[in-house]
Design an enzyme around this catalytic site. Structure first.
Site, PDB file in Angstrom:
ATOM      1  CB  SER A 187      -0.927   0.003   1.225  1.00  0.00           C
ATOM      2  OG  SER A 187      -0.157   0.001   2.404  1.00  0.00           O
TER       3      SER A 187
ATOM      4  CB  SER B  72      16.477  -8.919   5.786  1.00  0.00           C
ATOM      5  OG  SER B  72      17.257  -8.624   6.901  1.00  0.00           O
TER       6      SER B  72
ATOM      7  CE1 TYR C 240      12.487  -2.877  10.800  1.00  0.00           C
ATOM      8  CE2 TYR C 240      14.748  -2.073  10.824  1.00  0.00           C
ATOM      9  CZ  TYR C 240      13.628  -2.479  10.133  1.00  0.00           C
ATOM     10  OH  TYR C 240      13.652  -2.506   8.749  1.00  0.00           O
TER      11      TYR C 240
ATOM     12  CE  LYS D 197      12.697  -5.712   8.546  1.00  0.00           C
ATOM     13  NZ  LYS D 197      11.801  -6.260   7.514  1.00  0.00           N
TER      14      LYS D 197
HETATM   15  P1  NDP Z   1       6.332   1.586   4.178  1.00  0.00           P
HETATM   16  O1  NDP Z   1       5.930   1.999   5.541  1.00  0.00           O
HETATM   17  O2  NDP Z   1       6.193   2.568   3.067  1.00  0.00           O
HETATM   18  O3  NDP Z   1       5.576   0.228   3.764  1.00  0.00           O
HETATM   19  C1  NDP Z   1       5.305  -0.789   4.690  1.00  0.00           C
HETATM   20  C2  NDP Z   1       4.203  -1.656   4.155  1.00  0.00           C
HETATM   21  O4  NDP Z   1       3.951  -2.729   5.094  1.00  0.00           O
HETATM   22  C3  NDP Z   1       2.892  -0.907   3.985  1.00  0.00           C
HETATM   23  O5  NDP Z   1       2.295  -1.263   2.767  1.00  0.00           O
HETATM   24  C4  NDP Z   1       2.026  -1.395   5.149  1.00  0.00           C
HETATM   25  O6  NDP Z   1       0.665  -1.422   4.770  1.00  0.00           O
HETATM   26  C5  NDP Z   1       2.561  -2.832   5.293  1.00  0.00           C
HETATM   27  N1  NDP Z   1       2.240  -3.402   6.596  1.00  0.00           N
HETATM   28  C6  NDP Z   1       2.625  -2.994   7.820  1.00  0.00           C
HETATM   29  N2  NDP Z   1       2.056  -3.745   8.772  1.00  0.00           N
HETATM   30  C7  NDP Z   1       1.265  -4.668   8.131  1.00  0.00           C
HETATM   31  C8  NDP Z   1       0.419  -5.721   8.544  1.00  0.00           C
HETATM   32  N3  NDP Z   1       0.217  -5.999   9.851  1.00  0.00           N
HETATM   33  N4  NDP Z   1      -0.219  -6.462   7.604  1.00  0.00           N
HETATM   34  C9  NDP Z   1      -0.054  -6.189   6.287  1.00  0.00           C
HETATM   35  N5  NDP Z   1       0.743  -5.200   5.824  1.00  0.00           N
HETATM   36  C10 NDP Z   1       1.389  -4.447   6.742  1.00  0.00           C
HETATM   37  O7  NDP Z   1       7.871   1.129   4.300  1.00  0.00           O
HETATM   38  P2  NDP Z   1       8.868   0.388   3.289  1.00  0.00           P
HETATM   39  O8  NDP Z   1       8.324   0.262   1.934  1.00  0.00           O
HETATM   40  O9  NDP Z   1      10.175   1.039   3.482  1.00  0.00           O
HETATM   41  O10 NDP Z   1       8.938  -1.041   4.013  1.00  0.00           O
HETATM   42  C11 NDP Z   1       8.925  -2.277   3.344  1.00  0.00           C
HETATM   43  C12 NDP Z   1       9.867  -3.226   4.051  1.00  0.00           C
HETATM   44  O11 NDP Z   1      11.213  -2.764   3.900  1.00  0.00           O
HETATM   45  C13 NDP Z   1       9.654  -3.386   5.556  1.00  0.00           C
HETATM   46  O12 NDP Z   1       9.761  -4.769   5.886  1.00  0.00           O
HETATM   47  C14 NDP Z   1      10.817  -2.604   6.166  1.00  0.00           C
HETATM   48  O13 NDP Z   1      11.181  -3.096   7.428  1.00  0.00           O
HETATM   49  C15 NDP Z   1      11.897  -2.837   5.138  1.00  0.00           C
HETATM   50  N6  NDP Z   1      13.003  -1.876   5.125  1.00  0.00           N
HETATM   51  C16 NDP Z   1      12.789  -0.552   4.857  1.00  0.00           C
HETATM   52  C17 NDP Z   1      13.859   0.341   4.819  1.00  0.00           C
HETATM   53  C18 NDP Z   1      13.704   1.786   4.481  1.00  0.00           C
HETATM   54  O14 NDP Z   1      14.670   2.561   4.659  1.00  0.00           O
HETATM   55  N7  NDP Z   1      12.584   2.227   3.969  1.00  0.00           N
HETATM   56  C19 NDP Z   1      15.225  -0.127   5.114  1.00  0.00           C
HETATM   57  C20 NDP Z   1      15.335  -1.539   5.343  1.00  0.00           C
HETATM   58  C21 NDP Z   1      14.257  -2.371   5.359  1.00  0.00           C
HETATM   59  P3  NDP Z   1      -0.584  -1.104   5.713  1.00  0.00           P
HETATM   60  O15 NDP Z   1      -0.162  -0.104   6.743  1.00  0.00           O
HETATM   61  O16 NDP Z   1      -1.612  -0.564   4.744  1.00  0.00           O
HETATM   62  O17 NDP Z   1      -0.998  -2.429   6.283  1.00  0.00           O
END
Ligand code: NDP
Length: 271
Positions: A11, A131, A145, A149
């Protein structure tokens, strides 16, 4: 070749950006997250958004059953949903810590348990687990966190070996700083920490660092992630790990080659 792809956490951020690219390339892309309204644009593009919480088994069953009844297979599962909970080990209520593990680790495991039987039957499939560079190194205040990871790293390595006989590939994605909603969600979670915390100074530094990373050149665009995912999806023999985005190579390298004490010193010099 057109593939049936399931992406969790689509999303916003890297999941959404990548879903757009894969849909445009002609793949059948199912996207899941809790905020279904945030995926309407993906539907318009030709994607298949479904509301799903990775911590709810009934939601997961509904998604997997829908895809199997419509296409009979899932070629690629990208376990990407996740969030960052920051705060000291002393301050973070354990219920919040459990939620962090529920989403980042057990959510991934639950998805995997439901999808693998179909991949085994097909003797084919790719599972990508998101991760972080934070699965290889650490910052203070990030215990839960980073624990989540680090767990994803270990879980994925074991899974890779278990699924090898069934021709299912397991790939770990280790992003660095990527400009997504991640920072905003992390800062939002600061409200769960007591105002009179003994760690307030460090938390303030983390908050500033998180806000700064979101600005200017502090982080990479999510398109670097979609480029990597496209490569993995189309590869017959993907690498076991992909380090992508700002600091994703440097930080884990420093942790390993400088050793804990020197790495600690460098990190704490920023606090
Ligand atoms: P965002 O916050 O933009 O996206 C996170 C996504 O996870 C959203 O779509 C959210 O959707 C979904 N989500 C969270 N909780 C739930 C749940 N209980 N059920 C279903 N969906 C869920 O962050 P990113 O795109 O950056 O994150 C994606 C991944 O990358 C994560 O695992 C994060 O830990 C990892 N990551 C990110 C980094 C960064 O710098 N951005 C660095 C390293 C890793 P919704 O709230 O609608 O459910």
């Amino acid at each position: 070749m057109k593939k049936v792809i399931l992406i969790t956490g689509a999303s916003s951020g890297m999941g959404k950006e990548t879903a757009k690219t894969l849909i445009q390339q002609g793949h059948i892309v199912y996207t899941v997250a809790r905020r279904i309204e945030q995926m309407q644009d993906l539907k318009t593009l030709g994607g298949h958004p479904i509301q799903m919480d990775v911590t709810k088994e009934r939601d997961i069953d509904n998604v997997v059953n829908t895809i199997i009844s419509e296409h009979g297979k899932i070629d690629v599962l990208w376990n990407n949903a996740g969030f960052g909970l920051y705060g000291s080990v002393e301050d973070i209520p354990l219920d919040e810590a459990r939620k962090q593990m529920e989403v980042n680790v057990f959510g991934m495991a639950a998805m995997t348990q439901k999808v693998v039987p179909y991949m085994r039957k097909a003797n084919a499939g790719t599972i990508i687990n998101t991760s972080s560079m934070g699965g290889k190194m650490y910052f203070p205040m990030g215990a839960w966190y980073h624990a989540s990871k680090h767990a994803v790293e270990g879980l994925s390595d074991c899974l890779r070996l278990e699924l090898k006989p069934f021709n299912i590939k397991v790939v770990v994605l280790e992003p660095g700083f990527i400009a997504t909603e991640f920072g905003a969600v992390l800062l939002d979670n600061f409200s769960k920490i007591p105002k009179e915390s003994a760690y307030k100074n460090m938390m303030d530094k983390i908050a500033k660092g998180t806000a700064d990373a979101a600005k200017g050149n502090g982080s990479s665009k999510p398109s670097v992630i979609s480029d990597a995912i496209v490569k993995i999806v189309n590869s017959h023999n993907p690498k076991t790990r992909y380090k992508v985005g700002k600091f994703s190579v440097l930080m884990p390298w420093m942790r390993i080659y400088l050793g804990d004490k020197l790495f600690d010193k460098i990190v704490m010099s920023q606090m």
